[in-house]
Design a protein around this motif. Structure first.
Motif, PDB file in Angstrom:
ATOM      1  N   GLU A 176     -30.837  -1.173  23.843  1.00 25.87           N
ATOM      2  CA  GLU A 176     -29.521  -0.805  23.304  1.00 25.87           C
ATOM      3  C   GLU A 176     -29.266  -1.642  22.065  1.00 25.87           C
ATOM      4  O   GLU A 176     -29.552  -2.833  22.046  1.00 25.87           O
ATOM      5  CB  GLU A 176     -28.431  -1.174  24.314  1.00 25.87           C
ATOM      6  N   ASN A 214     -22.450   1.735  20.667  1.00 24.29           N
ATOM      7  CA  ASN A 214     -23.815   1.502  21.154  1.00 24.29           C
ATOM      8  C   ASN A 214     -24.722   2.692  20.872  1.00 24.29           C
ATOM      9  O   ASN A 214     -24.253   3.834  20.799  1.00 24.29           O
ATOM     10  CB  ASN A 214     -23.812   1.277  22.669  1.00 24.29           C
ATOM     11  N   ALA A 268     -26.902  -4.365  13.184  1.00 22.41           N
ATOM     12  CA  ALA A 268     -26.756  -4.037  14.600  1.00 22.41           C
ATOM     13  C   ALA A 268     -27.500  -5.102  15.397  1.00 22.41           C
ATOM     14  O   ALA A 268     -28.580  -5.549  15.004  1.00 22.41           O
ATOM     15  CB  ALA A 268     -27.331  -2.654  14.870  1.00 22.41           C
ATOM     16  N   LEU A 283     -24.764   5.117  15.115  1.00 20.16           N
ATOM     17  CA  LEU A 283     -23.704   4.091  15.092  1.00 20.16           C
ATOM     18  C   LEU A 283     -22.731   4.361  13.947  1.00 20.16           C
ATOM     19  O   LEU A 283     -21.508   4.293  14.121  1.00 20.16           O
ATOM     20  CB  LEU A 283     -24.306   2.692  14.937  1.00 20.16           C
ATOM     21  N   SER A 312     -26.051  -2.514  19.138  1.00 16.51           N
ATOM     22  CA  SER A 312     -24.605  -2.327  19.005  1.00 16.51           C
ATOM     23  C   SER A 312     -24.026  -2.994  17.764  1.00 16.51           C
ATOM     24  O   SER A 312     -24.584  -3.952  17.224  1.00 16.51           O
ATOM     25  CB  SER A 312     -23.877  -2.841  20.251  1.00 16.51           C
ATOM     26  N   SER A 361     -17.032  -1.899  16.135  1.00 15.51           N
ATOM     27  CA  SER A 361     -16.517  -0.743  15.373  1.00 15.51           C
ATOM     28  C   SER A 361     -15.568  -1.162  14.252  1.00 15.51           C
ATOM     29  O   SER A 361     -15.442  -0.453  13.256  1.00 15.51           O
ATOM     30  CB  SER A 361     -15.812   0.231  16.322  1.00 15.51           C
ATOM     31  N   LEU A 395     -17.042  -2.011  20.955  1.00 16.74           N
ATOM     32  CA  LEU A 395     -18.462  -1.905  20.597  1.00 16.74           C
ATOM     33  C   LEU A 395     -18.904  -0.454  20.512  1.00 16.74           C
ATOM     34  O   LEU A 395     -18.500   0.382  21.317  1.00 16.74           O
ATOM     35  CB  LEU A 395     -19.323  -2.595  21.662  1.00 16.74           C
ATOM     36  N   LYS A 452     -26.765  -8.300  23.616  1.00 21.34           N
ATOM     37  CA  LYS A 452     -25.305  -8.398  23.695  1.00 21.34           C
ATOM     38  C   LYS A 452     -24.894  -9.831  23.369  1.00 21.34           C
ATOM     39  O   LYS A 452     -25.507 -10.778  23.846  1.00 21.34           O
ATOM     40  CB  LYS A 452     -24.826  -8.045  25.110  1.00 21.34           C
TER      41      LYS A 452
END
Ligand code: 5GP
Length: 198
Positions: free
Chosen positions: A106, A93, A79, A139, A108, A111, A91, A83
């Motif tokens: 955050e 998050n 992860a 996630l 991310s 997927s 994505l 960004k």
């Protein structure tokens, strides 16, 4: 894992009663031989779980995860905390409160790299209050995948992470479990006593 415990005693630095610095072999400089052993140990502990992918968090989770991925013959996805300009589509998050930085950020993943057929092993460098692990679980679950367990290099057992994760029914395997960092010293959980339920 005895070699890891020895390394912590010899090269770790206790910064306070709750923070251990291991920049000498894990968080900044990396000991590849120790990482290889760590990868083998995680792979042995999760050998029968049908793991299809390892999920970790940049940056310190990557080295042990890649070594475990090599042993289990599965890909590793980390992860991202920032960004990326190239990571725009699909994505997932999650928010994570950082124990060491004392701020929420955050994280991310794309997927497309995690599917509902995946059985995920989550790996991280430290387990403190479990916030990073919980965000990684979110996630994986948002992608529809199953979390088969969590592998931790160094667990601080005096913090609440393990209880929180076990309460959620998740298996936690830690390679070194620290009972306290009091008086500038590292004390490990006495595995023998633990085994007999003390
Ligand atoms: P948690 O989310 O379980 O509260 O904290 C785990 C995360 O915080 C890990 O990903 C690790 O990067 C960082 N962390 C927590 N405690 C320590 C510590 O004592 N030393 C270091 N170096 N990192 C820690």
């Amino acid at each position: 894992m005895e070699s890891l415990k020895r390394k912590i005693i010899e090269e770790g630095r206790v910064l306070s009663e709750s923070v251990l610095k291991v920049d000498a072999f894990l968080n900044h400089q990396i000991d590849p031989f120790l990482m290889r052993e760590i990868g083998k140990e995680f792979a042995a502990r999760f050998a029968d779980d049908g793991i299809t992918k390892i999920l970790t968090l940049e940056s310190s989770g990557i080295a042990p995860s890649v070594m475990a991925g090599l042993e289990l013959n599965v890909p590793v996805i980390f992860a991202r905390k920032r960004k990326s300009l190239t990571m725009t589509d699909g994505l997932l998050n999650a928010s994570v409160y950082s124990f060491t930085k004392q701020e929420t950020s955050e994280i991310s993943i794309a997927s497309k790299y995690v599917s509902p057929n995946d059985k995920i092993l989550i790996i991280d460098d430290f387990l403190a209050n479990g916030q990073a692990a919980l965000a990684l679980i979110k996630l994986a679950e948002d992608a529809g995948a199953q979390v088969s367990g969590i592998g931790i290099v160094i667990e601080k057992s005096f913090q609440k992470g393990r209880n929180l994760l076990e309460y959620k029914g998740i298996r936690v395997e830690s390679l070194a479990r620290i009972q306290s960092l009091n008086d500038g010293k590292v004390s490990f959980v006495n595995e023998t006593m633990e085994g007999i339920g003390l």
